[in-house]
Design an enzyme around this catalytic site. Sequence first.
Site, short mmCIF file in Angstrom:
data_model
loop_
_atom_site.label_atom_id
_atom_site.label_comp_id
_atom_site.label_asym_id
_atom_site.label_seq_id
_atom_site.Cartn_x
_atom_site.Cartn_y
_atom_site.Cartn_z
N PHE A 1 0.82 -1.23 0.00
CA PHE A 1 0.00 0.00 0.00
C PHE A 1 0.84 1.26 0.00
CE2 PHE A 1 0.88 -0.09 4.57
CZ PHE A 1 1.00 1.25 4.86
N LYS B 1 -1.10 -6.95 -9.37
CA LYS B 1 -2.06 -7.04 -8.26
C LYS B 1 -1.63 -6.00 -7.23
CE LYS B 1 -2.90 -8.27 -4.55
NZ LYS B 1 -3.24 -7.25 -3.52
N GLU C 1 -4.94 -3.63 -2.11
CA GLU C 1 -6.38 -3.37 -2.10
C GLU C 1 -6.72 -2.13 -1.28
OE1 GLU C 1 -4.63 -5.67 -0.69
OE2 GLU C 1 -5.54 -6.55 1.10
N SER D 1 5.38 -6.96 3.35
CA SER D 1 5.97 -7.27 4.66
C SER D 1 6.76 -8.58 4.60
CB SER D 1 4.85 -7.36 5.70
OG SER D 1 3.92 -8.34 5.30
N CYS E 1 9.41 1.96 3.31
CA CYS E 1 10.31 0.84 3.60
C CYS E 1 11.74 1.34 3.84
CB CYS E 1 10.31 -0.13 2.45
SG CYS E 1 10.83 0.64 0.92
N GLU F 1 9.03 -4.05 13.15
CA GLU F 1 8.85 -2.98 12.16
C GLU F 1 7.53 -2.29 12.48
OE1 GLU F 1 7.73 -3.94 8.10
OE2 GLU F 1 8.88 -2.25 7.36
P1 NAD Z 1 1.58 -6.60 3.05
O1 NAD Z 1 2.60 -7.66 3.13
O2 NAD Z 1 0.45 -6.63 4.02
O3 NAD Z 1 0.88 -6.64 1.58
C1 NAD Z 1 1.65 -6.64 0.41
C2 NAD Z 1 0.85 -7.33 -0.70
O4 NAD Z 1 0.60 -8.69 -0.30
C3 NAD Z 1 -0.50 -6.70 -0.95
O5 NAD Z 1 -0.74 -6.68 -2.35
C4 NAD Z 1 -1.48 -7.61 -0.22
O6 NAD Z 1 -2.75 -7.66 -0.84
C5 NAD Z 1 -0.80 -8.96 -0.29
N1 NAD Z 1 -1.07 -9.81 0.89
C6 NAD Z 1 -1.33 -9.39 2.14
N2 NAD Z 1 -1.51 -10.45 2.95
C7 NAD Z 1 -1.36 -11.56 2.19
C8 NAD Z 1 -1.43 -12.97 2.46
N3 NAD Z 1 -1.68 -13.45 3.67
N4 NAD Z 1 -1.20 -13.82 1.44
C9 NAD Z 1 -0.92 -13.35 0.19
N5 NAD Z 1 -0.87 -12.04 -0.11
C10 NAD Z 1 -1.07 -11.15 0.87
O7 NAD Z 1 2.33 -5.20 3.09
P2 NAD Z 1 1.69 -3.74 3.17
O8 NAD Z 1 1.15 -3.53 4.53
O9 NAD Z 1 0.81 -3.49 2.00
O10 NAD Z 1 3.00 -2.85 2.94
C11 NAD Z 1 3.88 -2.50 3.98
C12 NAD Z 1 5.05 -3.45 4.05
O11 NAD Z 1 5.73 -3.47 2.81
C13 NAD Z 1 6.08 -3.04 5.08
O12 NAD Z 1 6.53 -4.18 5.75
C14 NAD Z 1 7.19 -2.42 4.25
O13 NAD Z 1 8.48 -2.45 4.83
C15 NAD Z 1 7.14 -3.28 3.04
N6 NAD Z 1 7.76 -2.62 1.90
C16 NAD Z 1 8.99 -3.05 1.54
C17 NAD Z 1 9.64 -2.44 0.49
C18 NAD Z 1 11.01 -2.89 0.07
O14 NAD Z 1 11.51 -2.37 -0.89
N7 NAD Z 1 11.65 -3.82 0.75
C19 NAD Z 1 9.03 -1.39 -0.20
C20 NAD Z 1 7.75 -0.98 0.19
C21 NAD Z 1 7.13 -1.62 1.26
#
Ligand code: NAD
Length: 499
Positions: free
Chosen positions: A152, A176, A179, A229, A284, A384
């Site tokens: 997000f 994808k 959401e 994450s 991030c 985090e």
């Molecule tokens: P998230 O892991 O909750 O979601 C990321 C994606 O995975 C979304 O598209 C979501 O719909 C999907 N998703 C969520 N739960 C899932 C599941 N159980 N099974 C399959 N798919 C699932 O992350 P977020 O809250 O949207 O974003 C924040 C996180 O992203 C933080 O941890 C941040 O550090 C990380 N991030 C990392 C970088 C990097 O470059 N390393 C960059 C941006 C964000």
Amino acid sequence: MTDTARITHWIGGKLWDGAPDRQGDVFDPATGEVASRVDLAAPAEVDAAVAAAKNAFGEWRASSLTKRTQILFAFREIINARKDEVAAAITAEHGKVLSDAVGEVTRGLEVVEFACGIPHLLKGGYSEGVSTGLDVYSIRQPLGVVGIISPFNFPAMVPMWFFPVAIAAGNAVVLKPSEKDPSASMLVAQMWADAGLPDGVFNVVHGDKPAVDRLLEHPDVRSISFVGSTPIARYVYETGTRNGKRVQALGGAKNHMVVLPDADLDLAADAAVNAGFGSAGERCMAISALVVVEQVADELVGKITERMGTLRTGDGRRGTDMGPLVTAVHRDKVASYLDAGVAEGAELVVDGRDVEIDGEDGGFWLGPSLFDRAGPDMSIYTDEIFGPVLTVLRVASYDAALEMVNSNPYGNGTAIFTNDGGAARRFQNEVEVGMVGVNVPIPVPMAYYSFGGWKNSLFGDTHAHGADGVHFFTRGKVVTSRWLDPSHGGLNLGFPTQS
Ligand code: NAD
């Protein structure tokens, strides 16, 4: 039915016309109201997007580099001209302030500009006459249908780390997005169509776990580029690779900024505030752990506290410095760490719950918070938090600071603030982190370098964009060729040698 706007998938160059089984709420985080509802794809809708991409791939792969480059340049012009519109959509759903949203689109555009150089990037090698009459050359070819799953916090930039290079290299994409803030990707889809990209080369399916799982198992999806994450990144990497896909999965972070006694403390204080609270800490590459050598800690904490008092938290459309958090659930989770930190014995110097807000009461607000004298076992350090909470850890020396950074399971970004070139040089050599800043708090590389962390911040071998990106979205092939001399060498069952 209410008249709340509906956001649906973009498949085969048009909006999906099927009825959704499930939908999710998309909030305006600055008001707390549901702004729209997004369709959450069932496996059948993911299958339709993959089928559209597969169908488009053959023609796109065969189109000339000249043609592909022209479309990339056209896309670059369109998104550049409509940058503010994309930024407004981001602010309305994510909450980050408008200037930050424009910055995100600008950084994404750099990858489009990099991908405009695809003819050069895809050049292979050629060795003439490796043996008598024999030439060898290498070519790189697209994978086919590639999946991108994004978080997000950067709804425009993170997808743009991947799809410009993927498309330029001749692949067809199924994106994808998160959401929580799906609109930026819909604007981008329309812009690709306006730029002349053939239908089906860029598709968007909205959804959550079922959509992700279908992409991970679909036999026609060749690769997955994931950002999110750490637990989900690990799951995506393990599941995707088990299903035979090429996977790059970028995970979470805990980024340390080390401040040595000889640093310019005003520069360091500015940097800590910018990198700790920009985008409400939902980056991030945000700095969340400030590792300060004891002898300058009091002075630095004083300077940071002073600066925090000048920040305006509120609706990102009102010229504020820091917006709301993305959802009420996330806001409450971040706020819970303020109690946890106090209970664990850290000193809460600034409590973001006390901040005056320039925004609606229903918004998901939490002002900037500062902890001092935290310890490495406290949850405010080990977790985090992903919010506007900056934690100071005092250490005795450079060696102790390095030990702390290297002991942390994450390794996304880090920075050192010092005026000692030798110390900075040692740090860049010794630190176990993928992206390092020297007097630069958020060292996000330019598009022609690659973005990615180490350890629990990235699963896989390749980072995003730059040379790694081109490598990820193509497969190498080596051709050994003999022409002109029609003579037959005769039968020889021995292993071929280059004589
Ligand atoms: P998230 O892991 O909750 O979601 C990321 C994606 O995975 C979304 O598209 C979501 O719909 C999907 N998703 C969520 N739960 C899932 C599941 N159980 N099974 C399959 N798919 C699932 O992350 P977020 O809250 O949207 O974003 C924040 C996180 O992203 C933080 O941890 C941040 O550090 C990380 N991030 C990392 C970088 C990097 O470059 N390393 C960059 C941006 C964000």
